[in-house]
Design an enzyme around this catalytic site. Structure first.
Site, PDB file in Angstrom:
ATOM      1  N   GLU A  49       8.307 -86.560  54.568  1.00  0.00           N
ATOM      2  CA  GLU A  49       7.312 -87.422  53.931  1.00  0.00           C
ATOM      3  C   GLU A  49       8.024 -88.385  52.970  1.00  0.00           C
ATOM      4  O   GLU A  49       9.055 -88.040  52.392  1.00  0.00           O
ATOM      5  CB  GLU A  49       6.314 -86.551  53.155  1.00  0.00           C
ATOM      6  CG  GLU A  49       5.133 -87.307  52.568  1.00  0.00           C
ATOM      7  CD  GLU A  49       4.169 -86.384  51.846  1.00  0.00           C
ATOM      8  OE1 GLU A  49       2.966 -86.718  51.801  1.00  0.00           O
ATOM      9  OE2 GLU A  49       4.598 -85.334  51.316  1.00  0.00           O
ATOM     10  N   LYS A 122      -2.793 -88.938  57.080  1.00  0.00           N
ATOM     11  CA  LYS A 122      -2.886 -87.654  56.377  1.00  0.00           C
ATOM     12  C   LYS A 122      -4.320 -87.366  55.934  1.00  0.00           C
ATOM     13  O   LYS A 122      -4.939 -88.167  55.233  1.00  0.00           O
ATOM     14  CB  LYS A 122      -1.943 -87.689  55.167  1.00  0.00           C
ATOM     15  CG  LYS A 122      -1.839 -86.384  54.390  1.00  0.00           C
ATOM     16  CD  LYS A 122      -0.828 -86.559  53.255  1.00  0.00           C
ATOM     17  CE  LYS A 122      -0.649 -85.305  52.432  1.00  0.00           C
ATOM     18  NZ  LYS A 122       0.319 -85.530  51.323  1.00  0.00           N
ATOM     19  N   CYS A 168       2.587 -82.515  54.957  1.00  0.00           N
ATOM     20  CA  CYS A 168       2.686 -81.863  53.645  1.00  0.00           C
ATOM     21  C   CYS A 168       1.486 -80.979  53.284  1.00  0.00           C
ATOM     22  O   CYS A 168       1.374 -79.858  53.746  1.00  0.00           O
ATOM     23  CB  CYS A 168       2.946 -82.924  52.565  1.00  0.00           C
ATOM     24  SG  CYS A 168       3.661 -82.258  51.038  1.00  0.00           S
TER      25      CYS A 168
END
Length: 299
Positions: A49, A122, A168
């Site tokens: 990321e 995301k 993440c």
């Protein structure tokens, strides 16, 4: 394309970085990591990321198209799939500008011919109070959450592997990993920049848990070490890049936060490489022996 994967090892590489706010320097490190991974036989490279810059999200977003083109060119030049962990982007997948002055956190997969295979925005945004120098984190102040799960086909040696894309904080939500498996995932990407303290507490456990939830290989490419921002603040990330098998065992990992540079190592090698091959036959057999998705009643 045939969907057979017998006798064709699918080797992946997860890259640990210590990205700073010098985008050109980070690109140089990314290129070097891709070259080394390709030499070692990787067919897929997963970057962490914020691979092009830690912080400076709006300034980096202004270069989204340019940086995406550069990274796509690396995939094409070195004939390898490149999973760009995340880049901030000012527009949604349909081209609409993100409202309210926010961005999207975008993960992209580029094919060996340089084409973009998939874009994943995301879904789960980091919100936490942490006992570190920053204290609190609220990604939603900068980013708008994505709304769509994404599967991406990877074609290697006349076989097709299905990649489920995460980023993440998504690792904390088992329903996402399970949904990707139900959609046909063989492996999951998890580019990350965990804080030092949350990573120390949960990173390895989360990689293994999501592998068990989904019975997929999970590729955790991480940021690690100190990231010095131009305003003088320092953010610490956990690192410990790792690749986990479908049964929760750790296949390979880099067991440090900081990038170790042993005596004699190149001073400009600012990354760590973690390699692993997907044993598709063992994964299929493991799923057959423990058919949890035939037994699931709540999803």
């Amino acid at each position: 394309m045939s969907d057979t994967t017998e006798n064709h090892p699918f080797t992946t590489a997860a890259i640990q970085m210590n990205s700073q706010q010098d985008i050109e320097k980070n690109l140089t490190d990314i290129q070097a990591a891709i070259i080394e991974a390709r030499k070692q036989g990787a067919k897929l490279v997963v970057l962490p990321e914020n691979c092009c810059s830690m912080g400076q999200q709006f300034a980096t977003a202004e270069r989204f198209d340019e940086l995406s083109a550069t990274l796509a060119n690396y995939a094409n030049t070195y004939n390898i799939y490149v999973l760009v962990g995340s880049l901030p982007c000012a527009y949604r997948p349909d081209g609409m500008i993100v409202p309210n002055g926010r961005l999207r956190q975008v993960s992209q997969l580029f094919a060996p011919d340089g084409s973009r295979v998939a874009r994943y925005d995301k879904i789960h945004l980091f919100t936490a109070t942490v006992a570190d120098k920053q204290g609190s984190y609220n990604e939603a102040a900068t980013f708008e959450p994505g709304t769509q799960t994404v599967m991406a086909p990877i074609e290697v040696n006349d076989a097709v592997y299905q990649l489920g894309m995460m980023v993440c904080f998504d690792l904390r939500f088992p329903a996402l990993a399970q949904r990707l498996r139900q959609a046909g995932a063989d492996l999951l990407s998890a580019p990350s920049a965990f804080t030092y303290l949350t990573g120390q507490a949960h990173w390895s456990l989360l990689l293994r848990a999501r592998a068990l939830d989904s019975q997929c290989m999970v590729i955790g490419a991480a940021q690690g070490g100190d990231h010095v921002y131009k305003d003088g603040n320092i953010r610490q990330t956990w690192g410990h890049t790792a690749i986990t098998a479908y049964d929760g065992t750790m296949i390979n990992n880099y067991d440090y936060s900081e990038l170790d540079k042993p005596t004699g190592a190149k001073a400009d090698k600012n990354y760590a490489l973690v390699m692993a091959s997907l044993d598709k036959q063992a994964q299929v057999q493991g799923r057959q022996k423990l058919p949890i998705f035939d037994c699931h009643r709540l999803a």
